[in-house]
Design a protein around this motif. Sequence first.
Motif, short mmCIF file in Angstrom:
data_model
loop_
_atom_site.label_atom_id
_atom_site.label_comp_id
_atom_site.label_asym_id
_atom_site.label_seq_id
_atom_site.Cartn_x
_atom_site.Cartn_y
_atom_site.Cartn_z
N GLY A 22 23.22 62.07 -47.63
CA GLY A 22 23.57 62.02 -46.18
C GLY A 22 22.54 61.36 -45.44
N TRP A 23 21.83 60.58 -45.89
CA TRP A 23 20.55 59.96 -45.04
C TRP A 23 20.31 58.58 -45.29
CZ3 TRP A 23 18.49 63.51 -42.12
CH2 TRP A 23 18.76 65.14 -42.56
N LEU A 24 20.03 57.83 -44.02
CA LEU A 24 19.73 56.51 -44.20
C LEU A 24 17.97 56.52 -44.31
CD1 LEU A 24 19.89 53.26 -44.43
CD2 LEU A 24 19.84 53.57 -41.94
N ARG A 25 17.36 55.95 -45.32
CA ARG A 25 16.10 55.66 -45.15
C ARG A 25 15.61 54.53 -44.97
NH1 ARG A 25 11.55 59.23 -47.97
NH2 ARG A 25 9.89 57.71 -48.33
N VAL A 26 14.50 54.37 -43.89
CA VAL A 26 14.10 53.01 -43.44
C VAL A 26 12.46 53.22 -43.98
CG1 VAL A 26 13.89 51.47 -41.62
CG2 VAL A 26 15.81 52.73 -41.63
N GLU A 27 12.00 52.35 -44.51
CA GLU A 27 10.74 51.91 -45.17
C GLU A 27 10.07 50.78 -44.57
OE1 GLU A 27 10.01 52.60 -49.08
OE2 GLU A 27 11.01 54.75 -49.28
#
Length: 148
Positions: A79-84
């Motif tokens: 349920g997450w958008l991860r931005v790196e």
Amino acid sequence: MFNGNENDDAPSARRVLAFEAVPLEMRRLRHEATRQLERWLIDDIVEEAQLVVTELATNVLHHVGEGAAATLILEVRGGWLRVEVHDKSLVIPLVTRSECGDECGRGLHLIAALVAEWGILLTQAGKAVWCELALQEPHFAREARSAE
């Protein structure tokens, strides 16, 4: 939430974008992130993701140096958008107190206020500054329908 643990599930979607830390690249990164989120049917957090991408990439420009090589990674994980954003510097970004007239120093404050989690990972090549934005329920319904 994904916090960099080896045991977390693999991402269901991933996009990697190499970039050079120059002002003109910020617009391209926002555009590419927006297009990718639209392809993944994630349109509820586009503005937040654009802000996060801009702040993290701008930090590379200002603190690592103009022209530095860096990488933006977008991942959907549960349920997450991860931005790196990865760069080759070992200097850890600090959240500092900004005065009213300061032109810089608010980026990490904005990110911390906007995202569910954020942090820094040291890598073999430098560091990664990451954050996670919660996806809203309609995304899960679309994802389930597209899998049928």
